[in-house]
Write a protein that holds these residues in place. Structure first.
Motif, PDB file in Angstrom:
ATOM      1  N   VAL A 168       0.899  -1.273  -0.132  1.00 52.07           N
ATOM      2  CA  VAL A 168       0.100   0.022   0.038  1.00 52.07           C
ATOM      3  C   VAL A 168       0.882   1.250   0.026  1.00 52.07           C
ATOM      4  CG1 VAL A 168      -1.640   1.285   1.282  1.00 52.07           C
ATOM      5  CG2 VAL A 168      -1.936  -1.420   1.097  1.00 52.07           C
ATOM      6  N   ALA A 169       1.827   1.308   0.920  1.00 53.56           N
ATOM      7  CA  ALA A 169       2.849   2.275   0.849  1.00 53.56           C
ATOM      8  C   ALA A 169       3.524   2.607  -0.342  1.00 53.56           C
ATOM      9  CB  ALA A 169       3.762   2.214   1.996  1.00 53.56           C
ATOM     10  N   ILE A 170       3.908   1.546  -1.053  1.00 55.20           N
ATOM     11  CA  ILE A 170       4.512   1.782  -2.446  1.00 55.20           C
ATOM     12  C   ILE A 170       3.683   2.358  -3.178  1.00 55.20           C
ATOM     13  CG2 ILE A 170       5.355   0.225  -4.258  1.00 55.20           C
ATOM     14  CD1 ILE A 170       6.675  -1.528  -2.479  1.00 55.20           C
ATOM     15  N   THR A 175       9.259   6.233  -1.061  1.00 53.72           N
ATOM     16  CA  THR A 175      10.785   5.669  -1.218  1.00 53.72           C
ATOM     17  C   THR A 175      11.193   4.737  -0.198  1.00 53.72           C
ATOM     18  OG1 THR A 175      11.851   7.430  -0.147  1.00 53.72           O
ATOM     19  CG2 THR A 175      11.274   7.779  -2.293  1.00 53.72           C
ATOM     20  N   ASN A 176      12.184   4.134  -0.610  1.00 53.76           N
ATOM     21  CA  ASN A 176      12.675   3.010   0.587  1.00 53.76           C
ATOM     22  C   ASN A 176      13.147   3.766   1.707  1.00 53.76           C
ATOM     23  OD1 ASN A 176      12.539   1.255  -1.563  1.00 53.76           O
ATOM     24  ND2 ASN A 176      14.670   0.615  -1.902  1.00 53.76           N
ATOM     25  N   ASP A 177      13.538   5.081   1.764  1.00 56.51           N
ATOM     26  CA  ASP A 177      13.876   5.591   2.959  1.00 56.51           C
ATOM     27  C   ASP A 177      12.898   6.016   3.725  1.00 56.51           C
ATOM     28  OD1 ASP A 177      16.511   5.494   2.299  1.00 56.51           O
ATOM     29  OD2 ASP A 177      16.925   7.631   1.562  1.00 56.51           O
ATOM     30  N   GLU A 178      11.564   6.387   2.823  1.00 56.43           N
ATOM     31  CA  GLU A 178      10.430   6.763   3.583  1.00 56.43           C
ATOM     32  C   GLU A 178       9.618   5.657   4.031  1.00 56.43           C
ATOM     33  OE1 GLU A 178       9.447  10.685   0.970  1.00 56.43           O
ATOM     34  OE2 GLU A 178       8.749   8.606   0.148  1.00 56.43           O
ATOM     35  N   LEU A 185      11.901   0.366   9.895  1.00 55.84           N
ATOM     36  CA  LEU A 185      12.812  -0.952   9.421  1.00 55.84           C
ATOM     37  C   LEU A 185      14.141  -0.166   8.878  1.00 55.84           C
ATOM     38  CD1 LEU A 185       9.899  -2.597   7.429  1.00 55.84           C
ATOM     39  CD2 LEU A 185      10.703  -3.160   9.834  1.00 55.84           C
ATOM     40  N   SER A 186      15.108  -1.132   8.907  1.00 52.68           N
ATOM     41  CA  SER A 186      16.300  -1.030   8.098  1.00 52.68           C
ATOM     42  C   SER A 186      15.990  -0.851   6.592  1.00 52.68           C
ATOM     43  CB  SER A 186      17.412  -1.681   8.582  1.00 52.68           C
ATOM     44  OG  SER A 186      17.147  -3.252   8.157  1.00 52.68           O
ATOM     45  N   ILE A 187      16.740  -0.241   5.868  1.00 53.63           N
ATOM     46  CA  ILE A 187      16.527  -0.200   4.556  1.00 53.63           C
ATOM     47  C   ILE A 187      17.054  -1.828   3.942  1.00 53.63           C
ATOM     48  CG2 ILE A 187      17.955   0.499   2.501  1.00 53.63           C
ATOM     49  CD1 ILE A 187      16.365   2.710   3.580  1.00 53.63           C
ATOM     50  N   SER A 188      17.768  -2.506   4.215  1.00 55.89           N
ATOM     51  CA  SER A 188      18.088  -3.592   3.869  1.00 55.89           C
ATOM     52  C   SER A 188      16.826  -4.462   4.337  1.00 55.89           C
ATOM     53  CB  SER A 188      19.206  -4.534   4.887  1.00 55.89           C
ATOM     54  OG  SER A 188      19.022  -4.555   6.114  1.00 55.89           O
ATOM     55  N   THR A 192      14.432  -6.330   1.437  1.00 55.18           N
ATOM     56  CA  THR A 192      13.998  -7.816   1.511  1.00 55.18           C
ATOM     57  C   THR A 192      12.268  -8.017   1.296  1.00 55.18           C
ATOM     58  OG1 THR A 192      15.695  -8.349   2.907  1.00 55.18           O
ATOM     59  CG2 THR A 192      13.815  -9.741   2.929  1.00 55.18           C
ATOM     60  N   HIS A 193      11.684  -7.153   1.896  1.00 59.75           N
ATOM     61  CA  HIS A 193      10.224  -7.146   1.965  1.00 59.75           C
ATOM     62  C   HIS A 193       9.885  -6.765   0.336  1.00 59.75           C
ATOM     63  CE1 HIS A 193       8.608  -7.813   5.914  1.00 59.75           C
ATOM     64  NE2 HIS A 193       9.334  -6.630   6.232  1.00 59.75           N
ATOM     65  N   ILE A 194      10.406  -5.691  -0.294  1.00 59.38           N
ATOM     66  CA  ILE A 194      10.099  -5.605  -1.724  1.00 59.38           C
ATOM     67  C   ILE A 194      10.642  -6.827  -2.674  1.00 59.38           C
ATOM     68  CG2 ILE A 194      10.821  -4.090  -3.912  1.00 59.38           C
ATOM     69  CD1 ILE A 194      10.929  -1.884  -1.639  1.00 59.38           C
ATOM     70  N   SER A 195      11.664  -7.299  -2.455  1.00 53.92           N
ATOM     71  CA  SER A 195      11.927  -8.411  -3.308  1.00 53.92           C
ATOM     72  C   SER A 195      10.819  -9.528  -2.981  1.00 53.92           C
ATOM     73  CB  SER A 195      13.460  -9.111  -2.813  1.00 53.92           C
ATOM     74  OG  SER A 195      14.464  -8.068  -2.882  1.00 53.92           O
ATOM     75  N   ARG A 196      10.550  -9.851  -1.723  1.00 55.81           N
ATOM     76  CA  ARG A 196       9.464 -10.947  -1.561  1.00 55.81           C
ATOM     77  C   ARG A 196       8.181 -10.494  -2.185  1.00 55.81           C
ATOM     78  NH1 ARG A 196      10.565 -11.788   4.968  1.00 55.81           N
ATOM     79  NH2 ARG A 196      12.562 -13.104   4.287  1.00 55.81           N
ATOM     80  N   LEU A 197       7.873  -9.296  -2.201  1.00 54.45           N
ATOM     81  CA  LEU A 197       6.566  -8.699  -2.894  1.00 54.45           C
ATOM     82  C   LEU A 197       6.601  -8.759  -4.431  1.00 54.45           C
ATOM     83  CD1 LEU A 197       5.858  -5.332  -1.143  1.00 54.45           C
ATOM     84  CD2 LEU A 197       4.325  -7.264  -1.070  1.00 54.45           C
ATOM     85  N   LEU A 198       7.892  -8.665  -5.049  1.00 57.73           N
ATOM     86  CA  LEU A 198       7.918  -8.875  -6.514  1.00 57.73           C
ATOM     87  C   LEU A 198       7.820 -10.444  -6.706  1.00 57.73           C
ATOM     88  CD1 LEU A 198      11.030  -6.463  -6.967  1.00 57.73           C
ATOM     89  CD2 LEU A 198       8.782  -5.856  -7.916  1.00 57.73           C
ATOM     90  N   GLN A 199       8.445 -11.218  -5.918  1.00 53.40           N
ATOM     91  CA  GLN A 199       8.291 -12.619  -6.118  1.00 53.40           C
ATOM     92  C   GLN A 199       6.858 -13.199  -5.925  1.00 53.40           C
ATOM     93  OE1 GLN A 199      10.719 -15.029  -3.558  1.00 53.40           O
ATOM     94  NE2 GLN A 199      10.440 -16.939  -4.926  1.00 53.40           N
TER      95      GLN A 199
END
Length: 221
Positions: A168-170, A175-178, A185-188, A192-199
Motif C-alpha cells: 500500500v505504501a509503495i 521511497t525506500n527511505d520513507e 525498519l532498516s533499508i536492508s 527484503t520485503h520488496i523482493s518478496r513482494l516482487l516474487q
C-alpha cells in the motif's frame, strides 16, 4: 569511468536534446553516456548489444516510437532498464510505455537533480515516477477494480500483513527511505520485503507493484 559507473544511452530524435543530456550526464562521476540513438529501431539494436544499463527513452519519434521500442527491449532477458522522458505530463504514449515495461516516467522539464536521482533509482531496481503525475497516470490506464477483486486474487492473499502494508505504501509513492521511516525498519529489511513482494506478486519491478496496488483498490484515487 569506473567499474561501478552507470552506463546510459540517450534515445531522442532531436540532436540538441541528446547533446544537452550528454553534457549534463557525462559531468557526473558515476554516470557515463555510452551511446545515442535517434529512433526506436536504433534503440532496440543498441539494447541488444547490452552496452547500456539505462535507456533514456523519448516516446514520440519517427519510425519505431518509444512504446514499441520499450516493449521489444524489455521483453528480452537481462534487458537494460528504460526511463521514459516526455514533454507532456498527460502523454498517452508515456503511459503506454510504462505498461510496455518502462521502469520510470519523467518530464523533460525535470531539474537535473531529479533526472539524476531517477537514473540512479532505476539502475538500482527502483521506480522513478514523476510525483505530480503518478496518480493521474495510474487513473488513465488502470480500470476500477471489482469490489471483490483484491479479496479473491490469490497473489494478494499470499502476502503477510506487513507485506500488504508495504505494498500500500509503495502504491502511495513512498521511497525506500520513507518506507524505512514509516515502519521503523532498516533499508536492508525494506529491500527484503520488496523482493518478496516482487516474487509473490509475479511483478517485474516497482512500477508493477504500484499498478497492482491501484488495480486492487488498495490505494485511494
Amino acid at each position: 569511468m569506473t567499474a561501478d559507473s552507470i552506463r546510459v544511452a540517450i534515445v531522442d530524435d532531436q540532436e540538441l536534446v541528446r547533446m544537452g543530456l550528454r553534457m549534463m550526464l557525462d559531468a557526473q562521476p558515476d554516470i557515463e553516456v555510452v551511446a545515442e540513438a535517434p529512433d526506436g529501431d536504433a534503440a532496440i539494436a543498441l539494447a541488444a548489444r547490452r552496452e547500456a544499463d539505462v535507456l533514456l527513452m523519448d516516446v514520440r519519434m519517427p519510425g519505431t516510437d518509444g512504446i514499441t521500442a520499450t516493449e521489444r527491449i524489455t521483453a528480452e532477458d537481462d534487458a537494460p532498464r528504460v526511463l521514459v522522458l516526455t514533454t507532456f505530463d498527460l502523454d498517452e504514449y508515456a503511459f503506454a510505455a510504462l505498461r510496455a515495461g518502462a521502469s520510470g516516467f519523467l518530464l523533460k522539464d525535470a531539474r537535473p537533480p531529479e533526472l539524476l536521482r531517477a537514473i540512479r533509482a532505476v539502475h538500482a531496481g527502483d521506480a522513478a515516477l514523476a510525483p505530480r503525475v503518478t496518480a493521474r497516470m495510474i487513473e488513465r490506464f488502470v480500470e476500477a477494480p471489482a469490489p471483490q477483486q483484491a479479496v479473491t486474487d490469490p497473489r494478494l492473499a499470499s502476502l503477510t500483513p506487513r507485506e500488504r502494508e508495504i505494498l500500500v505504501a509503495i502504491g502511495e509513492g513512498l521511497t525506500n527511505d520513507e518506507l524505512a521511516s514509516r515502519f521503523f525498519l532498516s533499508i536492508s529489511t525494506v529491500k527484503t520485503h520488496i523482493s518478496r513482494l516482487l516474487q509473490k506478486l509475479e511483478a517485474r519491478d516497482r512500477v508493477q507493484l504500484v499498478i497492482l496496488a491501484y488495480t486492487w483498490g488498495l490505494v485511494a484515487r
